[in-house]
Design an enzyme around this catalytic site. Structure first.
Site, short mmCIF file in Angstrom:
data_model
loop_
_atom_site.label_atom_id
_atom_site.label_comp_id
_atom_site.label_asym_id
_atom_site.label_seq_id
_atom_site.Cartn_x
_atom_site.Cartn_y
_atom_site.Cartn_z
N HIS A 187 -52.87 34.72 -20.71
CA HIS A 187 -52.20 33.90 -19.67
C HIS A 187 -52.01 32.46 -20.14
CE1 HIS A 187 -53.26 37.24 -16.88
NE2 HIS A 187 -54.40 37.23 -17.56
N SER A 308 -34.50 13.27 -33.37
CA SER A 308 -33.64 13.07 -32.21
C SER A 308 -32.66 11.95 -32.53
CB SER A 308 -34.48 12.71 -30.99
OG SER A 308 -33.70 12.02 -30.05
N LYS A 314 -39.28 11.28 -32.35
CA LYS A 314 -39.32 12.73 -32.20
C LYS A 314 -39.34 13.50 -33.52
CE LYS A 314 -38.26 14.89 -28.92
NZ LYS A 314 -38.55 15.64 -27.76
#
Ligand code: ARG
Length: 489
Positions: A187, A308, A314
């Site tokens: 999960h 980016s 980024k």
């Protein structure tokens, strides 16, 4: 009568004055048409373009030439073609093949309907009349099925090699970090600690199954339809088995109707490709998550990341995102192919021309995705300190404590409940289970003694998973060796 003369007028005047028809005639020059005899009018230009497959099925060029060479030899051996004509045709096909590899403009043919008519037209241009004898006893229906199977057989071999290379990359990164541990998740919640190599081996298993599946698809693909002709079988006494052997097919198709209309091998290939993409996509997702600042388990090297245009800080995992994204188009082709063959009456129908772009795109996408994934695996760094730290936090040894109590005679269900309460207590104090004092633990059960801390250690937690398939270091060492050996088979 009135209607008829109207039709005649339409045919002789309006059709002929239609500029699209004149263009169509140019587009598909009459000499290149394989079926012009029973037609008096020209093909509509728009339809001719729509009907054409040459722009994409030219990829079958080499396979179709190989098929034609074998067919020619089959006709010669059966006494259908003279030795002289067969030799001329063979020479012509070789000459065309050489031109194709030497001359980059060779395929610039706006007129060819498909690769089969293209090759035949070039053959007739090259050797003259003998070239017109090659199509004896053959239809494009068995021809295209043969060429596509030959092409796909080779492509499956390339993809299997790429899968093998990706498997090797997984083993290499596993061995580069033999002692590394990380949290295992269910999960996407921390569950139990595992060895990094165990995680690598999980993806290895998936790709190993994928290679098995490809081998199965290859086996069913590697059967020769040639000699089925249009649908009913050939009326010439060719030795189909002999031709199949020459083309390294494992056998010949048993029913001509099925042979010219069967595209199961395309669907199966797309299906096997879909599972490969599903596996790669899951691997990609793990890496994308692990490369976030929040997890910080993995750092991608500059070779496989992008920046980016706006945010200077980024470093994006585009490579893995594309692999995840491209899974969708492969799944789409699987469904597309199934939908194309669904409800087709026996035998060949032109709908089946739609198989090629799907199969080509599946092959290209699966192969490049495997290759890029291997490149990413070889261009990332596992931050072992961070994964180890994460593997010792989050109460991932709670199950060990329950097992400890169960080993001391407490029914597991009761132990589960007691440990649940201990976890709650530890959360309240903001510490891990192994950071609790012994007397604190004993408040929950007098069965707990000093040796509990050993049982709660990361090393013990891993070592106890010692059955086949578990994450215990000795199991993983064996699994790595077996995996390595299987790659060489
Ligand atoms: N280009 C066609 C295809 O890919 C070749 C077979 C055409 N046969 C025919 N009878 N129209 O399916």
């Amino acid at each position: 009568m009135h209607l008829f003369s109207n039709f005649e007028r339409l045919k002789s005047c309006e059709f002929d004055r239609n500029p699209r028809v004149t263009q169509g005639a140019k587009l598909l020059s009459e000499s290149q048409k394989l079926w012009g005899g029973r037609f008096t009018g020209a093909t509509d230009a728009g339809f001719a373009t729509y009907n054409r497959s040459f722009d994409f099925d030219r990829r079958l060029f080499d396979a179709d030439v190989r098929g034609s060479l074998a067919h020619c030899e089959g006709l010669r051996a059966a006494g259908v073609l003279s030795d002289e004509d067969a030799a001329t045709i063979t020479r012509g096909l070789h000459a065309i093949r050489e031109r194709a590899s030497a001359d980059s403009t060779f395929f610039n043919d706006q007129a060819a309907e498909d690769v089969h008519s293209f090759i035949e037209a070039r053959l007739i241009e090259t050797i003259g009349d003998a070239g017109r004898r090659l199509h004896t006893g053959r239809s494009r229906n068995d021809q295209v099925a043969t060429a596509l199977r030959l092409w796909l057989r080779d492509e499956i071999d390339h993809i299997s090699e790429s899968a093998r290379a990706a498997e090797r990359a997984l083993l290499d990164v596993a061995e580069a970090h033999r002692a590394a541990v990380l949290p295992g998740y269910t999960h996407l919640q921390r569950a139990q600690p595992i060895l990094w190599a165990h995680w690598c081996l999980a993806y290895f298993e998936m790709l190993a199954r994928d290679r098995e599946r490809l081998a199965e698809v290859r086996r069913r693909t590697n059967v020769m339809p040639l000699g089925s002709a249009a649908l009913a079988g050939t009326s010439y006494p060719v030795d189909r088995e002999g031709i199949a052997r020459a083309l390294q097919f494992e056998g010949v198709t048993r029913n001509s109707l099925d042979a010219v209309s069967d595209r199961d091998f395309c669907v199966e290939f797309a299906g096997a490709g879909s599972l490969i993409m599903a596996h790669l996509s899951r691997l990609a997702e793990d890496i994308i998550i692990y490369a976030t600042t929040e997890f910080g388990f993995i750092e991608l090297s500059d070779a496989v990341a992008t920046g980016s245009s706006l945010m200077p800080q980024k470093k994006n995992p585009d490579a893995m995102e594309l692999v995840r994204g491209k899974a969708g188009r492969v799944f789409g082709h699987t469904l597309g192919l199934l939908t194309t063959i669904k409800g087709l009456p026996l035998t060949y129908n032109k709908d089946m021309q739609e198989d090629k772009e799907a199969v080509f795109d599946v092959a290209d996408t699966v192969r490049t995705s495997l290759d890029v994934t291997a490149t990413v695996l070889r261009n990332m760094r596992l931050r072992e300190e961070r994964t180890r730290d994460a593997a010792t936090r989050g109460y991932m040894n709670a199950t060990e404590l329950a097992d400890y109590l169960a080993r001391r005679g407490m029914p597991f269900r009761e132990a589960h409940d007691a440990v649940g309460r201990i976890v709650l207590h530890a959360i309240g104090r903001g510490v891990e289970l192994h950071e609790l004092a012994l007397n604190e633990l004993r408040n929950f059960s007098p069965l707990i003694e000093e040796d509990v801390f050993d049982a709660l250690s990361l090393e013990r937690t891993l070592a106890t998973k010692s059955q086949t398939g578990g994450t215990a270091p000795e199991q993983v060492t064996n699994a790595l060796a077996a995996a390595r050996a299987s790659l060489d088979m």
